[in-house]
Design an enzyme around this catalytic site. Structure first.
Site, short mmCIF file in Angstrom:
data_model
loop_
_atom_site.label_atom_id
_atom_site.label_comp_id
_atom_site.label_asym_id
_atom_site.label_seq_id
_atom_site.Cartn_x
_atom_site.Cartn_y
_atom_site.Cartn_z
CG ASP A 1 -8.81 -14.98 -14.92
OD1 ASP A 1 -8.20 -14.11 -14.26
OD2 ASP A 1 -9.34 -14.75 -16.03
CD GLU B 1 -6.63 -9.46 -17.08
OE1 GLU B 1 -6.32 -8.44 -17.74
OE2 GLU B 1 -6.26 -10.60 -17.43
#
Ligand code: BES
Ligand code: MN
Ligand code: MN
Length: 463
Positions: free
Chosen positions: A90, A156
């Protein structure tokens, strides 16, 4: 000793760049609730790249409510240590579009030897570093000198909220002797760095309200409390005149640097002018914070407080009004041994007490995770130092980081205090989280070679 796998990195670097580009074209913005499909597509693309690198049992791992992880493994090195490799797929939102010199999701090579795109260095290059090392070994020798399990996280950048649950579900599957991350920074370009401490984080959302509806500022201004002014006073109270955090009790649990660590940090290269220039600090603007602490100590070993968002009323369309409310988000960086819950309570308390005139204040703790520190010694660290200095042709720096990676602490602990090796990819001018994020390709190749050497160096350490 020129390994064939090292030669492979040299010869196939162009192909790894292509893999990185194709992953970077997917806008896997975990903070965007509308990007769920892109997150899925990104996890699928990472899974496919794992297959292509020669990993086995590759899958997209899903937990209800969480963004997808990708997983792959190679477990045929009998009697050899098992590495849990980590990266995240991400990325941060792209920020202000007009400030990008090239489109954020069209990776572009510039004349400065850097590849530009959102998430290129944080952390898609981290994914491909692991894949390149695996592929280089498998393609040239048909096997790896160690066992590997590669986990690529999908949330994250929004705080890894499902980490505990993920760990609970997959602890056996992910069990390893050593953890290897490619999601931190090098202290300077060309300087291989191992990170042995991270700051933690605690984010808060504050809303100040005073009115039911906007008011004519002439008809009502004077006796009526302005919630934006109230917010300004609250925010101003968070720092003192030196620009250091001014929250009562915030520093109580801070673990001071040991004499040894202080001496080691003092030996690291530092140049104030370079630091200011890398950060883009404008002329005349001072560096701030507690007196008697160096820049690295402030960044790595002291808490900090930042206003990451502030809104009341946009300038465009504004008029002579007292606006009814104001909102802000505050990010507090924590260090060992600060307790996240205690810190959150101190912050909430401070904000409520700082609110003037009886305005209503609503504070919400959005999430938190503690800092992490380890002693960068022992066979795994020694192996990593040798590997990275072979890859870069330069001695390794042991450094701290101001950023946070919630994954590290809980996983190292779950595997009986397994050593965690945090390999740098970012550099001071990479603009992670900002516009024009970029990857230094020269250093990236060196990191890949370091990762190749790392498997060899770790193979000879005890399980
Ligand atoms: N890769 C960074 C963290 C980092 C950067 C560590 C540089 C060491 C050196 C990571 O992607 C990140 O940005 N983490 C977030 C975590 C938060 C959302 C819990 C951060 O630090 O803001
Ligand atoms: Mn990252
Ligand atoms: Mn990040």
């Amino acid at each position: 000793m020129p390994l064939r796998a090292i030669r492979y990195i040299e010869d196939h670097f162009g192909a790894f760049i292509e893999t990185l580009k194709s992953l970077s074209r997917i806008p896997s913005i975990s903070a965007d609730p509308l990007a769920k499909d892109e997150m899925k597509r990104s996890a699928e693309a990472v899974r496919a790249a794992m297959v292509e690198a020669g990993l086995e049992n590759c899958e997209v791992l899903e937990i209800p409510g969480a963004l997808p992880y990708a997983y792959g493994e190679w477990l045929h090195a009998k009697g050899k240590p098992t590495l849990l490799l980590y990266a995240h797929h991400d990325v941060q939102p792209p920020g202000r579009p007009e400030h990008w010199k090239t489109p954020p999701f069209e990776p572009t090579l510039a004349g400065d030897g850097r590849l530009y795109a959102r998430g290129i260095v944080d952390d898609k290059a981290g994914i491909v570093t692991h894949l390149a090392a695996v592929k280089a070994w498998l393609a040239t020798t048909g096997s790896l000198p160690v066992n590997v399990k590669l986990i690529v996280e999908g949330e994250e950048e929004i705080g890894s909220d499902h980490l505990e649950e993920f760990l609970g579900r997959h602890k056996e599957k992910l069990a390893a002797d050593v953890i290897v991350l490619t999601d931190t920074a090098n202290l300077a370009a060309g300087l291989p760095s191992l990170t042995y401490r991270l700051r933690g984080i605690c984010n808060l959302h504050i809303e100040v309200t005073a009115l039911d509806h906007p008011l004519h500022s002439g008809m009502w201004g004077g006796p009526i409390a302005d919630p934006v002014m109230a917010m300004a006073k609250i925010l101003a109270s968070l720092s003192d005149e030196r620009g250091a955090p001014a929250i009562c009790g915030l520093f109580d649990q801070v673990r001071p640097l040991s004499k040894r660590e202080r001496e080691a940090i003092a030996k690291l290269p530092f140049d104030q002018e370079t630091f200011r220039a890398d950060a883009g600090v404008q002329g005349g603007v001072k560096l701030v914070g507690e007196e008697g602490f160096g820049v690295y100590e402030k960044l790595w070993a002291r808490p900090s407080v930042t206003v990451i968002a502030l809104e009341a009323s946009p300038i465009k369309g504004s008029s002579n009004q007292i606006v009814p409310s104001a909102r802000a988000r505050i990010s507090v960086r924590l260090v060992p041994d600060m307790d996240p819950e205690r810190t959150a309570a101190l912050m909430v308390d401070h904000v409520k007490k700082a609110a003037p005139w009886g305005v209503r204040v609503h504070v919400e703790v959005e999430g938190s995770s503690p800092g992490w520190i380890c002693v960068p010694e022992g066979p795994a660290f020694e192996a990593a130092k040798r590997a990275l200095s072979r890859g870069f042709g330069r001695e390794v720096a042991l450094i701290g980081a101001g950023g946070s990676i919630p994954f590290v602490g809980p996983f190292a602990e779950a595997f009986g205090g397994a050593p965690a090796l945090l390999l740098g990819l970012e550099d001071p001018i990479c603009n992670a989280h900002s516009e024009n994020e970029s990857l230094n390709l020269d250093d990236w190749k060196k990191s890949m070679k370091g990762a190749v050497y790392l498997y060899e160096e770790l193979a000879s350490t005890a399980r």
